[in-house]
Design an enzyme around this catalytic site. Structure first.
Site, PDB file in Angstrom:
ATOM      1  CD  GLU A 143      -1.202   0.259   3.721  1.00 39.90           C
ATOM      2  OE1 GLU A 143      -2.126   1.097   3.651  1.00 39.90           O
ATOM      3  OE2 GLU A 143      -1.045  -0.501   4.697  1.00 39.90           O
ATOM      4  CD  GLU A 240      -5.569   0.541   8.555  1.00 38.03           C
ATOM      5  OE1 GLU A 240      -4.668  -0.214   8.905  1.00 38.03           O
ATOM      6  OE2 GLU A 240      -5.498   1.266   7.540  1.00 38.03           O
TER       7      GLU A 240
END
Length: 260
Positions: A143, A240
């Site tokens: 990511e 998240e």
């Protein structure tokens, strides 16, 4: 169709980690993810998942001191052997827990003159991890993280993620797209998701700029979630964020967007 996970490293932190599994289930989640599960024995995690009938969708390879302000692990040339040991640890957990994807965090480079060396090391380590996890039928993701929260992060934009994919050319490597991080960088998340969901295997979100739950910042979640729901994306969408109150009180968005 949107399928949401609860990230147990950020949600339900008012409870000890073992108790967060039941809390997630009671709040309507069928799956969870954990940034770094290694503080609990793998057998205990497996039992907790089974007791609550939960899937564990994702966890990360150890990142050394990244969250404490360090460079991390996956891109540091001097830590290649340590990275291989971390992959071995991840494999031991993955064999028991069978996640859908495993995330390799690129990490930071504090010396701009060595950036190229760090980028090369990361690509080589990512390919090593991807080959190892492929043997278990598990996809490998990486990511981009915004450079405001983590200055020096070597992959901090969507275009840089695409560059890594092109450079590595590995069939088992995909992007993990984090709406919070890319919104924080001022990127066009809607445009990126419309173009590249075929190369994304996991999505995470929080509102921006504060990283709270949807509705606490400027992100247009209705548009983004509609794009994901109407795409060919087959993965999960990870919650998240850092709740601005207790976690249960932050979940009004789940009733709005979740599709069973």
């Amino acid at each position: 169709m949107l399928r949401f996970t609860a990230n147990l490293s950020l949600l339900f932190t008012e409870l000890p980690l073992p108790e967060r599994f039941q809390a997630a289930k009671q709040c309507g989640f069928d799956a969870v993810e954990i940034q770094f599960p290694y503080s609990l024995p793998v057998e205990q995690i497996g039992d907790l998942l089974a007791q609550q009938d939960l899937k564990l969708v994702l966890f990360n390879v150890d990142a050394d001191t990244l969250l404490q302000g360090g460079e991390g692990l996956a891109a540091v040339p001097e830590k290649r052997e340590q990275f291989k040991v971390a992959v071995g640890q991840t494999l031991a957990y993955a064999e028991r827990l069978k996640p859908r994807v495993i995330n390799v965090l690129p990490g930071r480079c504090f010396d701009p003159q060595r950036l190229g060396e760090y980028q090369t090391t990361f690509c080589e380590n990512l390919a090593y991890a991807a080959a190892a996890f492929a043997e278990l039928g598990i996809k490998t993701v990486f990511e981009a993280v915004n450079s405001y929260d983590m200055p020096g992060f070597i992959v901090d934009t969507g275009d840089k993620m695409l560059d890594v994919l092109e450079q590595i050319g590995h069939p088992n490597v995909y992007m993990q797209y984090d709406i919070y991080h890319m919104s924080r960088m001022g990127e066009d998340c809607a445009g990126f998701l419309r173009q590249h969901t075929d190369r994304i295997e996991h999505i995470q979100f929080a509102d921006s700029p504060g990283r709270g739950q949807p509705g606490t910042g400027a992100v247009d979640f209705k548009t983004l979630f509609d794009i994901i729901a109407n795409s060919d994306y087959k993965g999960w969408v990870g919650s998240e964020y850092r709740p601005t109150a207790d976690t249960a009180a932050s979940l009004a968005w789940l009733k709005t967007y979740a599709v069973k």
